[in-house]
Design a protein around this motif. Sequence first.
Motif, PDB file in Angstrom:
ATOM      1  N   LYS A 334      27.828  37.714  34.446  1.00 48.05           N
ATOM      2  CA  LYS A 334      26.947  38.462  35.455  1.00 48.05           C
ATOM      3  C   LYS A 334      27.297  39.514  36.571  1.00 48.05           C
ATOM      4  O   LYS A 334      26.861  40.565  36.495  1.00 48.05           O
ATOM      5  N   THR A 335      28.078  38.899  37.187  1.00 47.08           N
ATOM      6  CA  THR A 335      28.745  39.678  38.283  1.00 47.08           C
ATOM      7  C   THR A 335      29.508  40.968  37.710  1.00 47.08           C
ATOM      8  O   THR A 335      29.357  42.170  38.115  1.00 47.08           O
ATOM      9  N   THR A 336      30.155  40.614  36.812  1.00 46.37           N
ATOM     10  CA  THR A 336      30.877  41.794  35.987  1.00 46.37           C
ATOM     11  C   THR A 336      30.158  42.859  35.583  1.00 46.37           C
ATOM     12  O   THR A 336      30.437  44.129  35.528  1.00 46.37           O
TER      13      THR A 336
HETATM   14  N1  LIG Z   1      39.229  40.130  38.750  1.00 47.47           N
HETATM   15  C1  LIG Z   1      39.111  39.541  37.464  1.00 47.47           C
HETATM   16  N2  LIG Z   1      40.178  39.004  36.859  1.00 47.47           N
HETATM   17  C2  LIG Z   1      40.134  38.403  35.749  1.00 47.47           C
HETATM   18  N3  LIG Z   1      39.147  37.489  35.208  1.00 47.47           N
HETATM   19  C3  LIG Z   1      38.048  37.813  35.946  1.00 47.47           C
HETATM   20  C4  LIG Z   1      38.055  38.751  37.259  1.00 47.47           C
HETATM   21  N4  LIG Z   1      36.601  38.583  37.700  1.00 47.47           N
HETATM   22  C5  LIG Z   1      35.984  37.680  36.701  1.00 47.47           C
HETATM   23  N5  LIG Z   1      36.764  37.087  35.962  1.00 47.47           N
HETATM   24  C6  LIG Z   1      36.406  36.373  34.859  1.00 47.47           C
HETATM   25  O1  LIG Z   1      35.145  36.950  34.157  1.00 47.47           O
HETATM   26  C7  LIG Z   1      34.494  35.958  33.900  1.00 47.47           C
HETATM   27  C8  LIG Z   1      33.036  36.299  34.223  1.00 47.47           C
HETATM   28  O2  LIG Z   1      32.968  36.488  35.522  1.00 47.47           O
HETATM   29  P1  LIG Z   1      31.427  36.817  36.357  1.00 47.47           P
HETATM   30  O3  LIG Z   1      32.131  36.563  37.938  1.00 47.47           O
HETATM   31  O4  LIG Z   1      31.138  38.041  36.022  1.00 47.47           O
HETATM   32  O5  LIG Z   1      30.549  35.349  36.133  1.00 47.47           O
HETATM   33  P2  LIG Z   1      29.239  35.308  36.686  1.00 47.47           P
HETATM   34  O6  LIG Z   1      28.308  34.933  35.512  1.00 47.47           O
HETATM   35  O7  LIG Z   1      28.933  36.231  37.854  1.00 47.47           O
HETATM   36  O8  LIG Z   1      29.504  33.683  37.353  1.00 47.47           O
HETATM   37  P3  LIG Z   1      29.023  33.108  38.316  1.00 47.47           P
HETATM   38  O9  LIG Z   1      27.376  32.624  38.224  1.00 47.47           O
HETATM   39  O10 LIG Z   1      29.962  31.703  38.772  1.00 47.47           O
HETATM   40  O11 LIG Z   1      28.893  34.112  39.685  1.00 47.47           O
HETATM   41  C9  LIG Z   1      34.882  34.869  34.421  1.00 47.47           C
HETATM   42  O12 LIG Z   1      35.395  33.731  33.142  1.00 47.47           O
HETATM   43  C10 LIG Z   1      35.793  34.946  35.439  1.00 47.47           C
HETATM   44  O13 LIG Z   1      36.882  34.033  35.280  1.00 47.47           O
END
Ligand SMILES: Nc1ncnc2c1ncn2[C@@H]1O[C@H](COP(=O)(O)OP(=O)(O)OP(=O)(O)O)[C@@H](O)[C@H]1O
Lengths: 546, 171, 228
Positions: A334-336
């Motif tokens: 999501k954050t990505t």
């Molecule tokens: N800078 C980075 N380098 C390598 N992998 C990353 C990086 N940022 C995120 N990831 C990986 O990308 C995936 C998605 O991360 P993201 O932060 O987008 O998830 P999210 O849905 O926001 O999770 P949450 O609900 O825990 O915040 C995860 O497996 C994370 O480990």
Amino acid sequence: MTEPVVQTRNLYYRYRGGPPEWVLEDLNLEIEAGEYLLICGPSGSGKSTLCQALNGLIPQFYGGHLEGEVRVDGLDTVEHPVSELFAHVGIVFQNAEAQLFNSTVEGELAFGLESLGWPQGEINERVTEIADAVQITHLLRRNPHQLSGGEQKLVLIAAALAPRPPVLVLDEPYASLDPANVDRVRRALNEIHNRGTTVVVVEHRLENAVIDAERMVVLHQGRIVLEGLPEDVLARDITRFGLRPPAAVRVGKALNLGNTILSVESLIAATGSQSLPPDLFPAQQAKNQPKGKPLLEIRDVAFSFQEKPILRGVNFALHEGECLALVGANGSGKTTLIKHFNGLYKPDHGHVLVLGQDTRRAGTSALAHHVGLVFQNANDQFFKSTVKEEIEVGARTLGCYDEDWLRHLIALFHLQPLLDRSPHLLSGGEKKRVSFAAALAARPKILVFDEPTVGQDWPFRQALGDLLGQLQDQGRAVVLVTHDLDFAEQCADRWVLLAGGKIRADGSPDDVMNDTKAMRQANLKPTQSFRIRQALGKGAEIHVAP
Amino acid sequence: MRTNTRKIAQAVILVAIGVALSPFTSFPVGIAKVNPTQHFVNVLGAILLGPWWAMINAAIIAIIRNALGVGTLLAFPGGMIGALLAGYVYRYTRNVYWAALGEIVGTGILGALVSGWLVAPVFMQKPMAVGVLIASFLASTVLGSVLGLLALSILRRAGYVELEEGQSTSD
Amino acid sequence: MLPPKESKGPLDPRTCLLLTILYAGLIASSNQNAWLLLELGLIVVSTVAAGEMKQYAQWLRPVAVMTASWFIISLLAFDLRTALTASLRLVALTSAFFLFFRTTTPQDLGNALVKSGLPYEIAFVLSTSMQFVPLISRKIRNILDAQRARGIPLKPGFAALRHYPALAAPLLIQAFQLGEELAVAMESRGFGRQGRTFRRNYRMRVVDWISLGVAVVLVGTLIIVQPT
Ligand SMILES: Nc1ncnc2c1ncn2[C@@H]1O[C@H](COP(=O)(O)OP(=O)(O)OP(=O)(O)O)[C@@H](O)[C@H]1O
Ligand SMILES: Nc1ncnc2c1ncn2[C@@H]1O[C@H](COP(=O)(O)OP(=O)(O)OP(=O)(O)O)[C@@H](O)[C@H]1O
Ligand SMILES: [Mg+2]
Ligand SMILES: [Mg+2]
């Protein structure tokens, strides 16, 4: 009757250098051995302070002024050092990362025992035993910082329990965990409780906690204001203490079912075929409202980190006046995804269009005029010495400073009294409001919030909900990233469900929650109110309420 | 000892900053690469933790940077001497500017001399090569020390550091 | 580059450290290019044997730049032979320590040294700060993103220095907050209590003593024998 395992008598406390009011005031609390106690209260009511008073950190580490007495397992917390008390009361604090300071899970579990000077053989035996009890044996060799949030909580629980303390205290153990992880932690806590350990949980999110707990204490402005069986406490009006009863309790009360009902299952069992009064749930936004023009288009976006695919074939569009919730499990991307909206990340494949402009061709600074991103951690951005400068700095660097608009924002977020204060010294909720205002300062058409409700209490959520409505009315589009499905259901008219880097469902909250396959893929559970509507009402009709 | 725990936690954090921040703040100037982060951490460590911990921190940063494969042997003399000197100067003067000057002299002159000796004992008598070393070390440390003083004022304003009373650096 | 996962080889970390220092002494005392080349060659062979060649190649790139500038300086100041010797010695010395640090984890080194009288606090800072480096790196990236999202153009390198407060203030304040929480967690698990025991053993075994003995004799002989 045996002596209580935790006892505070006429406890008063205030922090060093803090305001002269007591943070804990005339607090008398007794916790019986083997009990499962829930402590709740709004932000700033003193919950974390109370936790820290239980193992002597207050006053030994924090200083400040303490009156009265705290006894844990028969020991006075002023007379005995923390390094002795920790073997009698294990505490798991909120921020897991700061508490995991060993390079392996094994080392983490052993650390307390090493401190106590246990012989090598016994340490290794105990580590094996406790890892088995909390079901983390397969993680023993891993680095704790590379585990998921839920696993980290389990490791901390095991580490706290290693020296066999009779009491375990947890400060907001479920914050920022997705439902699957919440369930894992809950199961572990129930198991520990069944084996005879006293469990004390501090939580805002009542819906799970009240089912597990045997007794409940409500803290308000440092005092205990309600205390008793969860059923009895919830039968009273707790909204005046800034708490919101779970949906099952609210429905049960509205239907006059007599005894307070805690869970959806017992509610369904108790109601029989009774149907719901139509005004029970706040009306959702009318569906099928004409959409404005698209502001943001995500076209077939794929993205990976170091060969590891995070997003694959993501497609959707965001329109004027829309409020969209992006939901999904921890790590689903999501954050990505939202970092693509203003060009912080550029897609490997596909396109992201902001007001028709490809983010690949525009810099983040240019896109910042149109997209405001509010990250989860407001502390990541504060660097000015007053709130006023902090709100203005973005607009000034972008060259779109507008005095009237800022005045409007200050009024909208009630920031007038804070303008000359240092942003670092505000409360969690106040910091959030400042970061919202800062994101809006450049008048972006699209506003994105990452986990805006984590650690925030009900009054804050309610205010935020109203605010999102106002932003929509101004024709802005809002994207909400959240685990808090209750909040997402209340505020967003459209959900986009992300799992395994793909969009698995896209539609109204009810449509998405009805899609059991997608919900299972995403490891999410429907909200209580949805389940109640499903079971009791002819779901759809209820929304039509005024 | 209670206060000791806080001090050690701060040492951990300073070391982590020292290692993590350097790829973000280093940039080439001529033939040398300027990396002010080490000296920034030295000034903070010297003032907050005292001379010995400041020096130990510098040594640990050097070890970790070596283990990560981003540093070389020169990280040891390039960090430890300035940290120690800054810490002692601060202990006796209680003045942050003098402490920064201690770091600058310690790294820029003493550290450079020791490095030159470490790398090629032959050069000790030849002033010119040593002059070049001194110049590049000085560039890093002056920038780093200034940033360290700025950082200190940020931390003071946020209430994490109180220098007037109680911030005793005695070990 | 990631730090090594676990220490390699049968020797105690202390033995490895002493061996490395001895070897460094040998390099420092060598004045002949041929000898230096031989000494460097031995390190490279060991690096390959330890399976660290890829990392070594990566590490060598910036070191090569440093050495080149060193070479030029000494070439201008002296003659070609001195410049060559100085550069070779620099590469050999730093390579020896590279090999050591790639084959012994800081944690093991710290814990083993505690057995030889190093204060536990120092070993603790050594191993714990490694744990927090990735966390702080992530915080730095989040801060850069948060600031760029509102139009403050922060990028690694010189720009990060130009907009220094926008990076430093959020970082320092959060880092010190993290330090406070870490201190609380350490206290809550008995850090600083007297009479700590250790889960793992670090013992100097017969192999350690034998290797050390052999190395002392060998290096001693070489230092005496080699031409100056
Ligand atoms: N800078 C980075 N380098 C390598 N992998 C990353 C990086 N940022 C995120 N990831 C990986 O990308 C995936 C998605 O991360 P993201 O932060 O987008 O998830 P999210 O849905 O926001 O999770 P949450 O609900 O825990 O915040 C995860 O497996 C994370 O480990
Ligand atoms: N270290 C501290 N120094 C000074 N004041 C503090 C400190 N920690 C907390 N406070 C203040 O004490 C009060 C109670 O804070 P506490 O953290 O116990 O609340 P809480 O109930 O845990 O809130 P939340 O739900 O937001 O975590 C607040 O007014 C807070 O500002
Ligand atoms: Mg709290
Ligand atoms: Mg996220």
